[in-house]
Design a protein around this motif. Sequence first.
Motif, PDB file in Angstrom:
ATOM      1  N   GLN A  21     -20.314 -17.037 -32.507  1.00  0.00           N
ATOM      2  CA  GLN A  21     -20.628 -17.357 -34.519  1.00  0.00           C
ATOM      3  C   GLN A  21     -20.720 -15.852 -35.152  1.00  0.00           C
ATOM      4  O   GLN A  21     -21.491 -16.047 -36.029  1.00  0.00           O
ATOM      5  CB  GLN A  21     -21.136 -18.631 -34.380  1.00  0.00           C
ATOM      6  N   GLU A  43     -16.651 -13.702 -31.214  1.00  0.00           N
ATOM      7  CA  GLU A  43     -15.809 -15.070 -31.477  1.00  0.00           C
ATOM      8  C   GLU A  43     -16.717 -16.994 -31.243  1.00  0.00           C
ATOM      9  O   GLU A  43     -17.339 -17.518 -32.434  1.00  0.00           O
ATOM     10  CB  GLU A  43     -14.471 -15.431 -31.867  1.00  0.00           C
ATOM     11  N   GLN A  44     -16.975 -16.360 -30.396  1.00  0.00           N
ATOM     12  CA  GLN A  44     -17.477 -17.684 -29.520  1.00  0.00           C
ATOM     13  C   GLN A  44     -19.109 -17.717 -29.861  1.00  0.00           C
ATOM     14  O   GLN A  44     -19.655 -18.854 -29.801  1.00  0.00           O
ATOM     15  CB  GLN A  44     -17.304 -17.687 -27.464  1.00  0.00           C
ATOM     16  N   ASP A  78     -24.567 -20.232 -30.270  1.00  0.00           N
ATOM     17  CA  ASP A  78     -22.618 -20.296 -29.647  1.00  0.00           C
ATOM     18  C   ASP A  78     -21.256 -21.405 -30.300  1.00  0.00           C
ATOM     19  O   ASP A  78     -22.707 -22.784 -30.765  1.00  0.00           O
ATOM     20  CB  ASP A  78     -22.429 -20.210 -28.438  1.00  0.00           C
ATOM     21  N   LYS A  79     -20.601 -21.982 -30.163  1.00  0.00           N
ATOM     22  CA  LYS A  79     -19.343 -22.935 -30.643  1.00  0.00           C
ATOM     23  C   LYS A  79     -20.386 -23.882 -29.707  1.00  0.00           C
ATOM     24  O   LYS A  79     -19.943 -25.472 -30.418  1.00  0.00           O
ATOM     25  CB  LYS A  79     -18.479 -22.135 -30.034  1.00  0.00           C
ATOM     26  N   GLN A  80     -20.688 -24.383 -28.589  1.00  0.00           N
ATOM     27  CA  GLN A  80     -21.189 -24.858 -27.922  1.00  0.00           C
ATOM     28  C   GLN A  80     -22.256 -25.408 -28.301  1.00  0.00           C
ATOM     29  O   GLN A  80     -22.623 -26.469 -27.161  1.00  0.00           O
ATOM     30  CB  GLN A  80     -20.577 -24.815 -25.818  1.00  0.00           C
ATOM     31  N   PRO A  84     -12.912 -11.677 -28.563  1.00  0.00           N
ATOM     32  CA  PRO A  84     -13.045 -13.284 -28.270  1.00  0.00           C
ATOM     33  C   PRO A  84     -15.067 -13.824 -28.168  1.00  0.00           C
ATOM     34  O   PRO A  84     -15.152 -14.783 -28.409  1.00  0.00           O
ATOM     35  CB  PRO A  84     -12.482 -13.099 -27.207  1.00  0.00           C
ATOM     36  N   LEU A  85     -15.686 -12.813 -27.712  1.00  0.00           N
ATOM     37  CA  LEU A  85     -17.179 -13.125 -27.745  1.00  0.00           C
ATOM     38  C   LEU A  85     -17.446 -13.150 -28.435  1.00  0.00           C
ATOM     39  O   LEU A  85     -18.551 -13.735 -29.333  1.00  0.00           O
ATOM     40  CB  LEU A  85     -17.579 -12.287 -26.292  1.00  0.00           C
TER      41      LEU A  85
END
Length: 470
Positions: free
Chosen positions: A41, A38-39, A97-99, A35-36
Amino acid sequence: MQSLSHRYAEKLADLVSVVAPQGLKNQRLRMVNRPLAEQLQLDPELWENASLTTLLTEPDSAWSARAVAQKYGGHQFGHWNPDLGDGRGLLLGECLDKQGNYQDLHLKGAGQTPYSRFADGRAVLRSTLREYIGSEALHALGIPTSRALCLFSSDETVMRERAEPGAMMIRTAPSHIRFGHFEYFFHSGDKDKLEALFNFVLKEYFSECIDQPNPHQALLRAITLRTARMIALWQCHGFVHGVMNTDNMSIHGITFDYGPYAFIDNFHASAVFNHSDPQGRYAFDRQPGIALWNLNMLAYAFTPYCDTKEIRDTLEQFEPVFLAQYQKLMLTRLGLSEGAAQRQLSNDWLSLLSAEQRDYTASFRLLARHQHTRDAGVLRDSFIDRARFDNWWASYCEYRQPRDLLSENPAVIPRTHLLNEAIKQAESDDFSYAEALLDACLSPYDTTWDDHHFASLPATAAPVSLSCSS
């Protein structure tokens, strides 16, 4: 695949040394925080067919060619030491990251660097696994922390107090800049490097401070308040860091550099778990004071930019922010609203736990399970001095609020005896227990765990003594 950035290494090249990662014997990827990943990317193919292991050992790969070790100093157990730096860790680079926020990718246990001070630059599986599970557990509890991305085991033998298997991990954080970075370049008299560090930090991580009347004072304030809030969370959850040297303190106010950490089992405020701390400098009840002491040491680096009053006024904000955050969180865990009587109930609850050495986390969880009852039942039975408990309980029932306290009080934390079992099995090349414990720690409030082995208390109340050595 996302390309890595190297802002720190490029803009502060004089503050680092280029060092290639040194692989371990028969290195194997054993745990991945998908999960991390993926976050962050990151390409899923990194975790397949030993791809990342290969990339870390290829000198020209994007994951190794521009790796650097950072230089810093620090106050260790109260004494200034200028001879510190990344002695076994390397900043591989940064990813978005995604943010849209940059996150450091930092390889721990990667071999010798110019700052290893004659050490081998390695990490052992014991400490690596403890950090991996511990950091993710704190994240699940809502405590700011570095994160664990992946862990490698190996057939390499590393000598500490005994021969142990070597390991590596990649952890993430907004940056790996410590109080000790500023301390070192201030005390070394390197004004240009200190100013370059300040400019980088203000621009890249604290841009909201730049437009303030004194950006450097605003930066010190931000670090102070973030640190105060983090320590409040530590104290509320019974977490003992163990080695709060200034080189282990992050400017981002996140839990950093896990060593002999522990969560308190039988509650006593002066709990110490680090066998290298016989004087109890970093005891549980001293953590807020040490955090403020560390901030005072950091503040010396701000003296070229802030006058004495500005620094004093800033540091004086630590205590009220810490107390407000701590009291709010503790009342929330108890299901109490704000008020003098409620704060006294909170203090009396801790006194009850301390007087009878009740388990800290289990007692809060048991209280949450009885939160909607008038009969304290099993909770009452866990205390010897029933009269004292009954008096407290009667007052508590008058003030408690109709809230769901199970979502505030975890059933599972990474207790030392559970971590020791995970380490024992992992050293025999079985990571199934470690993975299961990690899964439990990632959902610590779930009622699934209330009667599970992972919520069990240690078999003995003997004091835990942990090693700094990793």
